[in-house]
Design a protein around this motif. Sequence first.
Motif, PDB file in Angstrom:
ATOM      1  N   PRO A  66       0.754  -1.295   0.030  1.00  0.00           N
ATOM      2  CA  PRO A  66       0.027   0.093  -0.038  1.00  0.00           C
ATOM      3  C   PRO A  66       0.798   1.361  -0.040  1.00  0.00           C
ATOM      4  O   PRO A  66       0.344   2.459  -0.346  1.00  0.00           O
ATOM      5  CB  PRO A  66      -0.882  -0.053   1.254  1.00  0.00           C
ATOM      6  CG  PRO A  66      -0.972  -1.603   1.617  1.00  0.00           C
ATOM      7  CD  PRO A  66       0.467  -1.984   1.108  1.00  0.00           C
ATOM      8  N   SER A  67       2.058   1.481   0.448  1.00  0.00           N
ATOM      9  CA  SER A  67       2.776   2.528   0.386  1.00  0.00           C
ATOM     10  C   SER A  67       3.350   2.861  -1.023  1.00  0.00           C
ATOM     11  O   SER A  67       3.552   3.906  -1.349  1.00  0.00           O
ATOM     12  CB  SER A  67       4.244   2.275   1.192  1.00  0.00           C
ATOM     13  OG  SER A  67       5.173   0.984   0.512  1.00  0.00           O
ATOM     14  N   GLU A  68       2.967   2.121  -1.999  1.00  0.00           N
ATOM     15  CA  GLU A  68       3.091   2.547  -3.314  1.00  0.00           C
ATOM     16  C   GLU A  68       1.886   2.951  -4.036  1.00  0.00           C
ATOM     17  O   GLU A  68       1.911   3.350  -5.116  1.00  0.00           O
ATOM     18  CB  GLU A  68       3.755   1.171  -4.359  1.00  0.00           C
ATOM     19  CG  GLU A  68       5.008   0.630  -3.829  1.00  0.00           C
ATOM     20  CD  GLU A  68       5.497  -0.684  -4.389  1.00  0.00           C
ATOM     21  OE1 GLU A  68       4.556  -1.004  -5.281  1.00  0.00           O
ATOM     22  OE2 GLU A  68       6.540  -1.044  -4.179  1.00  0.00           O
ATOM     23  N   ALA A  69       0.727   2.954  -3.331  1.00  0.00           N
ATOM     24  CA  ALA A  69      -0.419   3.415  -3.942  1.00  0.00           C
ATOM     25  C   ALA A  69      -0.369   4.801  -4.128  1.00  0.00           C
ATOM     26  O   ALA A  69       0.381   5.784  -3.631  1.00  0.00           O
ATOM     27  CB  ALA A  69      -1.459   2.977  -2.835  1.00  0.00           C
ATOM     28  N   SER A  70      -0.941   5.246  -5.325  1.00  0.00           N
ATOM     29  CA  SER A  70      -0.960   6.399  -5.880  1.00  0.00           C
ATOM     30  C   SER A  70      -2.465   7.136  -5.741  1.00  0.00           C
ATOM     31  O   SER A  70      -3.653   6.452  -6.036  1.00  0.00           O
ATOM     32  CB  SER A  70      -0.494   6.577  -7.193  1.00  0.00           C
ATOM     33  OG  SER A  70       0.694   6.321  -7.343  1.00  0.00           O
ATOM     34  N   ASP A  71      -2.683   8.294  -5.389  1.00  0.00           N
ATOM     35  CA  ASP A  71      -4.013   9.112  -5.469  1.00  0.00           C
ATOM     36  C   ASP A  71      -4.321   9.179  -6.800  1.00  0.00           C
ATOM     37  O   ASP A  71      -3.757   9.362  -7.640  1.00  0.00           O
ATOM     38  CB  ASP A  71      -3.875  10.383  -4.911  1.00  0.00           C
ATOM     39  CG  ASP A  71      -3.572  10.638  -3.244  1.00  0.00           C
ATOM     40  OD1 ASP A  71      -3.784   9.300  -2.701  1.00  0.00           O
ATOM     41  OD2 ASP A  71      -3.282  11.564  -2.800  1.00  0.00           O
ATOM     42  N   GLY A  72      -5.643   9.117  -6.885  1.00  0.00           N
ATOM     43  CA  GLY A  72      -6.332   9.170  -8.333  1.00  0.00           C
ATOM     44  C   GLY A  72      -6.211   7.916  -9.198  1.00  0.00           C
ATOM     45  O   GLY A  72      -6.646   7.852 -10.287  1.00  0.00           O
ATOM     46  N   LYS A  73      -5.599   6.802  -8.593  1.00  0.00           N
ATOM     47  CA  LYS A  73      -5.381   5.656  -9.307  1.00  0.00           C
ATOM     48  C   LYS A  73      -6.103   4.574  -8.662  1.00  0.00           C
ATOM     49  O   LYS A  73      -6.611   4.464  -7.360  1.00  0.00           O
ATOM     50  CB  LYS A  73      -4.026   5.212  -9.196  1.00  0.00           C
ATOM     51  CG  LYS A  73      -3.151   6.197 -10.026  1.00  0.00           C
ATOM     52  CD  LYS A  73      -3.374   6.411 -11.539  1.00  0.00           C
ATOM     53  CE  LYS A  73      -2.508   7.093 -12.278  1.00  0.00           C
ATOM     54  NZ  LYS A  73      -2.853   7.212 -13.682  1.00  0.00           N
ATOM     55  N   ILE A  74      -6.560   3.450  -9.155  1.00  0.00           N
ATOM     56  CA  ILE A  74      -7.090   2.371  -8.612  1.00  0.00           C
ATOM     57  C   ILE A  74      -6.393   1.134  -8.575  1.00  0.00           C
ATOM     58  O   ILE A  74      -5.665   0.634  -9.408  1.00  0.00           O
ATOM     59  CB  ILE A  74      -8.380   1.563  -9.674  1.00  0.00           C
ATOM     60  CG1 ILE A  74      -9.416   2.410 -10.165  1.00  0.00           C
ATOM     61  CG2 ILE A  74      -9.168   0.603  -8.995  1.00  0.00           C
ATOM     62  CD1 ILE A  74     -10.152   3.348  -9.088  1.00  0.00           C
ATOM     63  N   ASN A  75      -5.464   1.067  -7.313  1.00  0.00           N
ATOM     64  CA  ASN A  75      -4.437   0.554  -7.304  1.00  0.00           C
ATOM     65  C   ASN A  75      -4.749  -1.052  -6.785  1.00  0.00           C
ATOM     66  O   ASN A  75      -5.920  -1.227  -6.167  1.00  0.00           O
ATOM     67  CB  ASN A  75      -3.604   0.887  -5.808  1.00  0.00           C
ATOM     68  CG  ASN A  75      -3.221   2.405  -6.113  1.00  0.00           C
ATOM     69  OD1 ASN A  75      -2.341   2.886  -6.398  1.00  0.00           O
ATOM     70  ND2 ASN A  75      -4.259   3.267  -5.658  1.00  0.00           N
TER      71      ASN A  75
END
Length: 368
Positions: A66-75
């Motif tokens: 989850p630390s690699e998750a980006s705002d505005g994206k469906i991770n």
Amino acid sequence: MGKKIKIGITHGDINGISYEVILKTFADERITELCTPVIYGSVKIATYHQKTMELPTVGFKIIRTPSEASDGKINLINCVDGELKVEFSKSTPESGKASFQALEKAVSDIKNGMIDALLTAPVNKHAIWSDNFRFPGHTEYLESHFGKGNNAKSLMILVYDSLRVALATGHIPLADVASHLTKQVIAEKLLIFNASLKQDFGIVGPRIAILSLNPHAGDSGLLGREESEVITPAIREAEEQGMMVFGPFAADGFFGSEAYRKFDGVLAMYHDQGLTPFKTLAMENGVNFTAGLPVIRTSPAHGTAYDIAGRNKASETSFRRALYALLDIHRNRTGYKLVTANPLQKYYVDKGNDNVKLDLTKDDDLND
């Protein structure tokens, strides 16, 4: 604007409608303006569902943590074997294993503070049952992880707008309900329910209705004595603790007469007593919320819906509402913690003399 919360979303049963409602929900790109989703599942399985039912294409950002998750994206975190065979409408050991793997990974990440809350898609209880998962549902599994160390107990609450129905007993056989209902159990559930209505739903002075167990509320003992010997004493104890609780009400007419509209919450004595009228009223709009634990978890109020799986007939409304409810509850709980973190100390005034003296040496419980 505050930091978006990171929501872990488990993919549920791959042979049911879980991916369908997930894909339909996140086809609306505006959802990512509200939160940062992290889906625990498989991009290959998601793509298979999308192509088979000709669903709108959803673009995923594949991440490892989850630390690699980006705002505005469906991770999406690939945490199950993407080569698993999808068999719509079937309960299989493989689908159960995939359900558990996603849930296990998400729970581990929320324990480590990597996600802020949890939204679980429906699982098949028979398929997921194994040596690793010996629980009747998500609620009990989450309590085993987050309840013991915090001395916390879970409570299932079904939510539809202002209707909130909690269960005194959960996933147990109907024949065992009466033996499980004790004054202590009901009092404990009322305490959790009352606290949740305050901190999770922002209700000051919640009013809670308690349903009876027996027909006609026991009819003065002719149809059972649980009302007089168990439920009413629990109500009296709750009243002594300052709660506004009422009942027990005969369950048969309570919902039909719309008496539930007068209360902020309703405590049912057993599973179907609460869920049958709730689902009749809520239809596809209901949300399942696990209260009482330090983590926030919601879920759509429906199951795997094997009867329509793979046919592009499932509505995402309940899943979408579960997402919105989670965001509301997270905001309410955060605000509640802030306003109750450092309460002002009471002042004690000695009016016996002309010169008023303030005694600040005493401590009161300010968190009643």
